[in-house]
Write a protein that holds these residues in place. Structure first.
Motif, PDB file in Angstrom:
ATOM      1  N   ILE A  99       0.837  -1.206   0.000  1.00 26.86           N
ATOM      2  CA  ILE A  99       0.000   0.000   0.000  1.00 26.86           C
ATOM      3  C   ILE A  99       0.869   1.253   0.000  1.00 26.86           C
ATOM      4  O   ILE A  99       0.577   2.236  -0.697  1.00 26.86           O
ATOM      5  N   ALA A 100       1.954   1.225   0.772  1.00 27.21           N
ATOM      6  CA  ALA A 100       2.861   2.376   0.813  1.00 27.21           C
ATOM      7  C   ALA A 100       3.413   2.684  -0.573  1.00 27.21           C
ATOM      8  O   ALA A 100       3.561   3.855  -0.956  1.00 27.21           O
ATOM      9  N   LEU A 126       1.200  11.026   4.689  1.00 27.64           N
ATOM     10  CA  LEU A 126       1.816  10.348   5.829  1.00 27.64           C
ATOM     11  C   LEU A 126       1.112  10.721   7.136  1.00 27.64           C
ATOM     12  O   LEU A 126       0.949   9.882   8.030  1.00 27.64           O
ATOM     13  N   TYR A 127       0.704  11.967   7.248  1.00 29.20           N
ATOM     14  CA  TYR A 127      -0.028  12.457   8.426  1.00 29.20           C
ATOM     15  C   TYR A 127      -1.344  11.693   8.591  1.00 29.20           C
ATOM     16  O   TYR A 127      -1.713  11.287   9.697  1.00 29.20           O
ATOM     17  N   LEU A 128      -2.053  11.460   7.494  1.00 32.72           N
ATOM     18  CA  LEU A 128      -3.303  10.707   7.554  1.00 32.72           C
ATOM     19  C   LEU A 128      -3.049   9.219   7.797  1.00 32.72           C
ATOM     20  O   LEU A 128      -3.817   8.543   8.487  1.00 32.72           O
ATOM     21  N   PHE A 129      -1.963   8.709   7.236  1.00 36.04           N
ATOM     22  CA  PHE A 129      -1.627   7.283   7.310  1.00 36.04           C
ATOM     23  C   PHE A 129      -1.122   6.869   8.691  1.00 36.04           C
ATOM     24  O   PHE A 129      -1.369   5.742   9.150  1.00 36.04           O
ATOM     25  N   SER A 130      -0.439   7.766   9.370  1.00 37.88           N
ATOM     26  CA  SER A 130       0.343   7.419  10.554  1.00 37.88           C
ATOM     27  C   SER A 130      -0.451   6.686  11.629  1.00 37.88           C
ATOM     28  O   SER A 130      -0.013   5.651  12.140  1.00 37.88           O
ATOM     29  N   SER A 133      -1.205   3.040  10.640  1.00 39.08           N
ATOM     30  CA  SER A 133      -0.148   2.339   9.910  1.00 39.08           C
ATOM     31  C   SER A 133       0.335   1.068  10.579  1.00 39.08           C
ATOM     32  O   SER A 133       1.096   0.309   9.974  1.00 39.08           O
ATOM     33  N   GLY A 134      -0.044   0.832  11.825  1.00 37.21           N
ATOM     34  CA  GLY A 134       0.449  -0.353  12.514  1.00 37.21           C
ATOM     35  C   GLY A 134       1.951  -0.349  12.696  1.00 37.21           C
ATOM     36  O   GLY A 134       2.583  -1.403  12.781  1.00 37.21           O
ATOM     37  N   GLY A 135       2.549   0.844  12.751  1.00 40.45           N
ATOM     38  CA  GLY A 135       3.993   0.960  12.932  1.00 40.45           C
ATOM     39  C   GLY A 135       4.783   1.028  11.646  1.00 40.45           C
ATOM     40  O   GLY A 135       6.006   1.226  11.676  1.00 40.45           O
ATOM     41  N   PHE A 136       4.120   0.891  10.489  1.00 41.47           N
ATOM     42  CA  PHE A 136       4.874   0.883   9.234  1.00 41.47           C
ATOM     43  C   PHE A 136       5.367   2.275   8.849  1.00 41.47           C
ATOM     44  O   PHE A 136       6.194   2.416   7.944  1.00 41.47           O
ATOM     45  N   ASN A 137       4.883   3.307   9.538  1.00 39.41           N
ATOM     46  CA  ASN A 137       5.412   4.646   9.268  1.00 39.41           C
ATOM     47  C   ASN A 137       6.886   4.755   9.644  1.00 39.41           C
ATOM     48  O   ASN A 137       7.608   5.599   9.099  1.00 39.41           O
ATOM     49  N   CYS A 138       7.367   3.897  10.543  1.00 37.45           N
ATOM     50  CA  CYS A 138       8.777   3.959  10.947  1.00 37.45           C
ATOM     51  C   CYS A 138       9.721   3.525   9.821  1.00 37.45           C
ATOM     52  O   CYS A 138      10.647   4.260   9.478  1.00 37.45           O
ATOM     53  N   GLY A 315       4.393  11.961  12.798  1.00 32.95           N
ATOM     54  CA  GLY A 315       3.763  10.956  13.644  1.00 32.95           C
ATOM     55  C   GLY A 315       3.205  11.543  14.927  1.00 32.95           C
ATOM     56  O   GLY A 315       2.108  11.174  15.375  1.00 32.95           O
ATOM     57  N   ALA A 316       3.947  12.477  15.534  1.00 25.49           N
ATOM     58  CA  ALA A 316       3.488  13.091  16.782  1.00 25.49           C
ATOM     59  C   ALA A 316       2.233  13.929  16.553  1.00 25.49           C
ATOM     60  O   ALA A 316       1.258  13.838  17.312  1.00 25.49           O
ATOM     61  N   VAL A 317       2.244  14.745  15.499  1.00 25.63           N
ATOM     62  CA  VAL A 317       1.088  15.603  15.217  1.00 25.63           C
ATOM     63  C   VAL A 317      -0.123  14.755  14.832  1.00 25.63           C
ATOM     64  O   VAL A 317      -1.260  15.046  15.230  1.00 25.63           O
ATOM     65  N   ALA A 318       0.109  13.691  14.070  1.00 23.75           N
ATOM     66  CA  ALA A 318      -0.994  12.796  13.700  1.00 23.75           C
ATOM     67  C   ALA A 318      -1.603  12.144  14.936  1.00 23.75           C
ATOM     68  O   ALA A 318      -2.829  11.997  15.033  1.00 23.75           O
ATOM     69  N   SER A 319      -0.771  11.758  15.887  1.00 20.74           N
ATOM     70  CA  SER A 319      -1.280  11.152  17.121  1.00 20.74           C
ATOM     71  C   SER A 319      -2.086  12.158  17.931  1.00 20.74           C
ATOM     72  O   SER A 319      -3.126  11.814  18.517  1.00 20.74           O
TER      73      SER A 319
END
Length: 402
Positions: A99-100, A126-130, A133-138, A315-319
């Protein structure tokens, strides 16, 4: 008839808060894009984000949950006692990789379809996905960083093929990259903590000897790592000026680990969905190329670190946005002291304070990615470049604390 004691426990549950399409529910994001993007770019990006928001709910969200429930497992030996060091990941993790690629979560920034706005487009996706993502953003952060290094070095021969894979939209060709820096003697202090040694071979490649103590995305296709080049007498130079940057393929043509042994997977508190390992690098590995000038490893990897910091901010802003969205939705459902939480002034005051902090962090993030887009398309002024250099570490610190 149900016993009275059991009747009481049957009602002790809360209604689950549900959120919809994250793009359509994010009024601040939509207003920001309307205010900044050129009309033609806005039209195309809006259509893409609406579609992506729907895909996040229908496909990515359940996959992310499956990744959380099925962390990677290390199988070191096969049934006949042979060392295989196979890191088994779940099917959902592999689907996230596909998907990425399809969504261009790395490639969109380098295709430059929208000129300087391409980096903003990628960052918003990425902001919407984060949060789903199940950790795949890392691993995507490290992949983006590796692509940035390759581009900043002018795509030398050893990296041209890798760059094409890192920025591919095709799931069959897309690679992820690791960032293998941390060793036993230190974390961020790579200048004094790096003990890995590189010995040059007659064909121009290198063999690396060392122990990497914390290697994220150990299941990646390639990695960038630091090592000290040994001279003919086996001596190495200490300090940051003795470090060079190397590219290595994790597996050979048969899919076997390329001169790498996995000592163990880390038993981590967070990001358990992603394979983080302790790795031994030994001599039996071709295709290890020095990609920086000798002694310029730290300087070369700085662009990768900046991209990783920006991903950390995303990731922080998305959270923050995700938590506020759930809190607001829950406040519309939960009854306490005879009325909904949304009707309690103190509760709503707390959410309002969180909203202000999240909006400030979001606008700071958008400023950074806009400046990065200008820098990548040679449109940034000297002041823009200095401001970008200043804001990246500040934003990572601020949003991480929030």
């Amino acid at each position: 008839e149900m016993p009275p004691a059991r009747r009481g426990t049957e009602t002790l549950h809360q209604e689950q808060p549900e959120t919809g399409n994250h793009y359509l529910e994010d009024a601040l994001l939509q207003s920001y894009l309307r205010a900044h993007l050129p009309p033609k770019v806005l039209e195309e990006v809006t259509q893409d984000l609406e579609r992506f928001g729907t895909r996040l709910l229908s496909q990515v969200k359940p996959l992310g949950r499956e990744c959380e429930l099925n962390p990677p497992v290390l199988r070191q030996y096969d049934a006949w006692g042979r060392r295989v060091d196979h890191i088994a990941t779940c099917s959902a993790w592999r689907s996230m990789k596909a998907i990425a690629a399809e969504e261009g979560l790395v490639a969109a920034a380098y295709e430059r379809r929208y000129s300087n706005w391409s980096r903003l487009h990628q960052a918003v996706k990425l902001y919407l996905f984060s949060s789903f993502s199940g950790g795949f953003n890392c691993p995507l952060a490290m992949t983006d960083g590796a692509a940035k290094i390759a581009e900043s070095l002018g795509l030398p021969g050893s990296l041209k093929n890798a760059f094409d894979h890192l920025t591919s939209w095709d799931p069959k060709k897309f690679w992820t990259s690791g960032q293998w820096m941390t060793e036993r003697r230190g974390g961020s202090d790579v200048a004094d903590g790096t003990e890995t040694v590189a010995r040059k071979q007659p064909d121009g490649t290198y063999r690396l000897y060392g122990f990497k103590w914390f290697t994220s995305a150990a299941d990646s296709d390639m990695a960038l790592t630091l090592a000290r080049v040994a001279d003919a007498e086996g001596r190495v130079k200490q300090g940051s000026s003795g470090l060079s940057l190397f590219f290595l393929r994790v597996r050979d043509e048969e899919g076997k680990l390329n001169g790498i042994q996995v000592q163990r997977l880390k038993d981590k508190l967070g990001t358990r969905q992603m394979a983080t390992a302790e790795l031994w690098l030994d001599a039996f590995a071709p295709q290890r190329f020095q990609i920086s000038a000798e002694g310029r490893g730290v300087a070369s990897i700085s662009s990768m670190l900046n991209i990783s910091r920006i991903h950390n901010v995303i990731g922080a802003v998305a959270s923050m946005r995700r938590m506020i969205g759930l809190s607001r939705e829950y406040a519309r459902r939960r009854v306490a002291f005879g009325k909904l939480l949304k009707d309690h002034p103190l509760h709503m005051q707390t959410i309002a304070q969180m909203e202000v902090q999240a909006r400030g962090a979001f606008l700071l993030l958008m400023e950074i990615v806009c400046l990065l887009g200008l820098a990548e398309t040679n449109m940034a002024s000297e002041q823009d470049q200095l401001l970008l250099r200043l804001l990246i570490p500040v934003a990572k610190l601020y949003t991480g604390k929030q």
